[in-house]
Design an enzyme around this catalytic site. Structure first.
Site, PDB file in Angstrom:
ATOM      1  N   LYS A 144       0.628  -1.341   0.236  1.00 22.14           N
ATOM      2  CA  LYS A 144      -0.150   0.116  -0.139  1.00 22.14           C
ATOM      3  C   LYS A 144       1.292   1.444  -0.348  1.00 22.14           C
ATOM      4  CE  LYS A 144      -3.590   1.791   2.361  1.00 22.14           C
ATOM      5  NZ  LYS A 144      -5.030   1.881   3.683  1.00 22.14           N
ATOM      6  N   SER A 188      -9.942   0.216   7.013  1.00 19.58           N
ATOM      7  CA  SER A 188      -9.057  -0.329   5.142  1.00 19.58           C
ATOM      8  C   SER A 188      -8.576  -1.604   4.757  1.00 19.58           C
ATOM      9  CB  SER A 188      -8.072   1.183   5.394  1.00 19.58           C
ATOM     10  OG  SER A 188      -9.190   2.658   5.468  1.00 19.58           O
ATOM     11  N   SER A 200      -9.604   2.157   2.816  1.00 14.41           N
ATOM     12  CA  SER A 200      -8.878   3.365   2.224  1.00 14.41           C
ATOM     13  C   SER A 200      -7.671   2.214   0.589  1.00 14.41           C
ATOM     14  CB  SER A 200      -7.722   4.572   2.782  1.00 14.41           C
ATOM     15  OG  SER A 200      -6.823   3.093   4.227  1.00 14.41           O
TER      16      SER A 200
END
Lengths: 502, 520
Positions: free
Chosen positions: B92, B191, B167
């Site tokens: 990420k 997330s 997210s």
């Protein structure tokens, strides 16, 4: 720069009662920074003692420096504080480029040390107790240099450079409770308090304690109230007063300025003030109201600091003797008068005299050498007496030679010069310079005869019992022998010659 | 290698790839290249998945080649290779990496390269796992749809018009689209788990402190946690075992390891375990198809020997409100460092004077997106003098109450269970103008972050009404991550037996989907 009206200090004191408060920041001399492994070193190339943590790079986290915690506990204990069983760090949020994260990690509602006091001895021996509110840990900010304007001021500067070497250096901030009742001695107390804090942290070995380097920095709060009123007046905070003398002057000046403001019927503005050493005045800084909002909240990246009681006691056991107590002890041990001892302290040769006594000299001899011979030479050479290069062993050797009558005091002083000039040990200097006392009575008797002949009136006085007049004849003999005679022996021979018994 | 082989390779789990690599049936370069090819095929273009913000081709292949060389040379070095050596992974883009840009999905960091590696990245490198690239996310991890990325939204591989969650939509979509067998995510309020739920993948938020946060760009420090994203429960366990453990750079990381998670995932046994349904986390407000799949999972667990009990966590109703005070408060402070002074974007004000305050202001105005600004403003307000007690202070009290609810619940059950998200993937743009509706998506995931307990989301099937994946969430007491893997592995195998294979087998062929839509 506008100049503020002031009242004379005496007039200010007639009308008002000053209340003081101090925030003293002490930079700790830990190897690494408060929250990072970067070196804590003064004076290096800008931005070399930094890593990603100090620069506030994305993703970094702080880790508390254990030595800094230990040093903070030492300071807390030396200030007679309680040590928190658990305490937290908090974030003080404000945007300014000297703070890489745009918040300072500090302690807010949970300081590591609190509720202490420090007894301050004033010059006349009065002891004044200053209550300590708290001592808390935090990190220093970077250093900004404003360029393109006048003399490093931010006003008119075209740009600023920032050095983050100092960012993250561990600080302990010591905050007093309001100090009441100092009266006209407020300036003296201010200086003495900061001096005492500086001495304590130096003695603990937790800070280099050099005010000129900013290791110890003082913010001085001053307010006035009419005599008899309990409620405090509105205070000003004079920032970064960075010498002991300046602390005294700044407090005095602020008292005089506040008095003039109050006399004019205007309210004092709560603000920070900047100290100017050149004019010995302060100027208005930023208006500081209680509405200043740093949005403090507990630092979520750090767990609470929980000093175990065992650890605190362990630290307490290793604390050095407090400077004030040590002075009391030494004064008594050495038998100096108040004046003599104060002169020794002011000359900064307490440690040196103690070492010299330990090396074998008597207390009076040690004082005589350091105060009579070395302090003056150090002043001429513009160094601290301790740094002149005189060892306790040298003094002991010199004093033994004098006691044994090998050299006299005047010669000993010359021998010290020789030692400092690198001519060797005292014995070597005596030999090289041929500085032995003349002990053969023959040449002395000749010189005595000559001196008596030269001053017959004096000789007559001595014969008549005025023995104290003998100095003139002794002086003549010493002059004739270029100081190499043993003055005591000369005196004996003169008296013998004149048939006077004492 | 043939095209078919390459297609087969990308569909293997990390554990399967590791076994093939160890047996030298494939090379790490072949495996890595297969995934890079897949990224090239489905990720780019107008209608691509857009899971990756940066593809790390050269370095990934170099690491793979190094693993192959060590294996080929044999001996001690080959013996000592980590189990996952040569298994590629996506990271990420909130996690900093040397040699690749890190943007946090924000214009304010566009083009910035970190001078240091996050601790988890160091661990991936030590295990010699090729890093395929950096995955898309909502800006600074603020969002539940990846639509708040400054670099365009990620698309859900099940339906390219739908959100992949957020997210960490990039990491979940990359794994769901077979662009990577594994990915790292971060989870502040869901997330990792919510994107897992809506993409039919597995995502785990470990116990707070179980994985070092050093190098994860902080949103809310007391809530953030790095965790694994994968297609199987076992793969997540394998990955958490790599990235977990104490880190001297993170004071909040736990001093002791969390036990053998891989063994727990392989154990697979729920006989006699008590599994608690959280009364407040299903039913009203949850999509019917989500509710159906949830009930189906409960039945399967019951059949496998678990005892299903009901627990009540009455304070969970305040979790969302308290979260939206604590998270923005911490974020407002954490994001203060992005000011254009030291790194990243610097924008000069159009009009003089050119003061530092105005440069900081112009930089932040131009560099941050709306959602980030919304949360900074909210947090700044909540921490303000006079409001602190009412907002931040009260929220912290709620947090304590939530922790007590969990304690009470775990006194009655070994593991808790709920749907991961109230709905399946919604359409791109559907909730973009309605922040509150967007925030509600995290209602079931937020309590775990507030209490620091671990949570795992695994695929629970497809909702009847829209045929989209539903996530099942398991929660365990702090430090008991192993229980999640143990129960998760059982439920996964029961469900896959029922479906006749992994859920992702039912997903549409992405290459066709991307191409058809490109053609449109």
């Amino acid at each position: 720069m506008s100049t503020d009206a002031t009242l004379s200090f005496e007039e200010a004191m007639e009308k008002y009662d000053p209340v003081l408060g101090f925030e003293v920041h002490v930079e700790l001399n830990t190897k690494t920074k408060m929250f990072s492994s970067a070196p804590n070193v003064f004076g290096d190339e800008p931005n070399t003692n930094v890593n990603e943590v100090d620069l506030g790079m994305p993703g970094v986290l702080p880790v508390v420096n254990k030595t800094a915690v230990e040093s903070s506990i030492k300071i807390g204990l030396a200030l007679n504080c309680k040590i928190a069983e658990s305490c937290r760090f908090a974030r003080k949020n404000y945007f300014y480029p000297d703070t890489p994260k745009n918040f300072q990690t500090s302690q807010y509602d949970e300081p590591i040390a609190y509720d202490g006091y420090l007894d301050i001895e004033l010059e006349d021996g009065t002891v004044f107790r200053v209550e300590i509110e708290r001592a808390h840990m935090e990190e220093d900010a970077g250093k900004l240099t404003h360029l393109g304007g006048s003399a490093g001021r931010i006003q008119g500067a075209e740009y600023s450079l920032v050095d983050y070497n100092r960012a993250g250096v561990p600080l302990v901030e010591i905050v007093t409770k309001p100090i009441e009742g100092a009266g006209s001695r407020a300036p003296e107390l201010a200086k003495a308090y900061v001096a005492a804090v500086r001495e304590i942290v130096k003695n603990l070995g937790v800070s280099d304690a050099k005010m000129e380097r900013g290791n110890v920095r003082c913010d001085a709060n001053v307010s006035l109230r009419p005599h008899g009123r309990e409620r405090f007046g509105i205070r000003s905070e004079t920032k970064n007063v960075n010498s002991l003398r300046a602390v005294e002057h700044a407090v005095r000046y602020e008292i005089q300025r506040h008095a003039a403001v109050l006399d004019s019927g205007e309210p004092v503005i709560q603000e920070t003030r900047h100290w100017h050493e050149d004019t010995r005045t302060t100027t208005s800084g930023r208006a500081k109201s209680d509405a200043d909002d740093y949005r403090y909240f507990p630092e979520p990246d750090l767990v609470p600091v929980v000093p175990s009681r065992e650890w605190v006691e362990e630290i307490r056991q290793t604390l050095p003797e407090p400077p004030a107590e040590r002075r009391k002890r030494l004064k008594q041990d050495w038998g100096y008068s108040d004046l003599e001892f104060r002169d020794v302290v002011n000359a900064g040769v307490l440690d040196e005299i103690e070492e010299t006594i330990t090396a074998g000299a008597s207390a009076s001899v040690a004082r005589k050498w350091w105060m009579g011979e070395i302090v003056g030479r150090a002043k001429n050479a513009d160094v601290d007496p301790g740094q002149l290069g005189v060892t306790p062993a040298t003094i002991v050797e010199l004093s033994r030679m004098v006691e044994a009558g090998k050299i006299n005091n005047k010669m000993a002083s010359a021998v010290l010069d020789g030692v400092l000039a690198g001519e060797g040990t005292p014995a070597e200097v005596v030999e090289k310079r041929g500085l032995a006392v003349v002990s053969d009575d023959g040449p002395l008797l000749e010189a005595i005869d000559a001196a008596l002949a030269a001053q017959p009136d004096v000789a007559e006085k001595i014969r008549g019992g005025k023995v104290q007049a003998i100095g003139a004849i002794v002086g003549g003999v010493m002059k004739a022998t270029r100081g190499q005679a043993d003055a005591g022996r000369v005196r004996e021979l003169i008296l013998e010659k004149l048939g006077v018994t004492v | 290698m043939t095209e078919t082989n390459s297609t087969e390779l990308i569909r293997l789990s990390a554990a399967q790839l590791a076994a093939k690599l160890a047996a030298r049936e494939v090379t790490a370069v072949e495996v890595t290249q297969a995934h890079l090819d897949r990224i090239a095929a489905v990720d780019g273009g107008e209608r691509g998945v857009n899971a990756f913000l940066h593809v790390n081709t050269e370095e990934a292949l170099a690491v793979a080649a190094e693993v192959d060389a060590i294996r080929a040379a044999g001996g001690q070095a080959a013996q000592e290779l980590h189990e996952l050596a040569g298994v590629p992974i996506a990271v990420k883009d909130l996690i900093v990496t040397i040699g690749q840009p890190t943007t946090a999905g924000s214009k304010i960091l566009e083009g910035w390269y970190s001078p240091y590696d996050a601790t988890v990245v160091k661990k991936l490198r030590a295990a010699k796992m090729p890093i395929l690239g950096k995955t898309n996310l909502d800006e600074f991890a603020m969002g539940s749809s990846t639509e708040h990325s400054a670099f365009g939204p990620t698309r859900n591989p099940w339906d390219l018009d739908r959100i992949p969650g957020g997210s960490g939509g990039g990491s979940a979509a990359a794994v769901a689209a077979f662009e990577a067998p594994l990915a790292l995510g971060t989870d502040t309020g869901g997330s990792i788990r919510q994107p897992g739920a809506v993409t039919g993948t597995v995502g785990v938020k470990p116990t707070y402190g179980g994985v070092s946060r050093y190098g994860a760009i902080a949103m809310a420090s007391s809530l953030d946690q790095i965790g694994p994203v994968s297609r199987t429960v076992l793969d997540s366990a394998l990955l958490q075992q790599v990235i977990g453990g104490h880190d001297p750079h993170d004071s909040t990381s736990l001093p002791d390891p969390l036990g053998d998670l891989v063994a727990a995932a392989r154990l697979g046994n729920v006989d006699g375990m008590k599994i608690g349904i959280i009364k407040e986390l299903h039913g009203e407000g949850y999509q019917a198809g989500v509710e159906n799949r949830f009930n189906e999972s409960l039945e399967l667990l019951k059949e496998a020997g678990a005892e299903i009990v009901e627990v009540s966590c009455p304070n969970f109703q305040y979790a969302l409100g308290a979260y939206y005070l604590i998270m923005p408060s911490e974020a407002s402070s954490n994001l203060a460092k992005f000011d254009g002074v030291r790194y990243g974007l610097r924008v000069l004000p159009e009009e003089p004077p050119l003061t530092i305050e105005r440069v900081m202001g112009a930089t932040r105005a131009a560099g941050f997106g709306d959602e980030v600004k919304r949360r900074i403003i909210l947090g700044t307000y909540a921490l303000s003098a006079g409001y602190y007690d009412a907002y931040y202070g009260s929220a912290q009290k709620v947090r304590t109450l939530i922790q007590r609810d969990f304690e009470a619940a775990f006194a009655k059950a070994d593991v808790l269970i709920s749907p991961t998200a109230p709905t399946t993937a919604f359409k791109l743009g559907e909730k973009l103008d309605d922040p509150l509706a967007m925030y509600l998506n995290d209602v079931a995931t937020i309590p775990a972050n507030m209490a620091g307990v671990p949570g795992l989301s695994l695929p629970g099937g497809l909702a009847d009404e829209d045929g989209l994946p539903v996530g099942i969430q398991l929660l365990a007491p702090a430090r008991e991550d192993a229980r999640l893997y143990r129960v998760g592995a059982v439920l996964e195998s029961l469900l896959e037996a029922k479906w006749g294979g992994p859920l992702l087998d039912k997903a549409p062929s992405l290459v066709e989907l991307v191409e058809t839509q490109e053609a449109k």
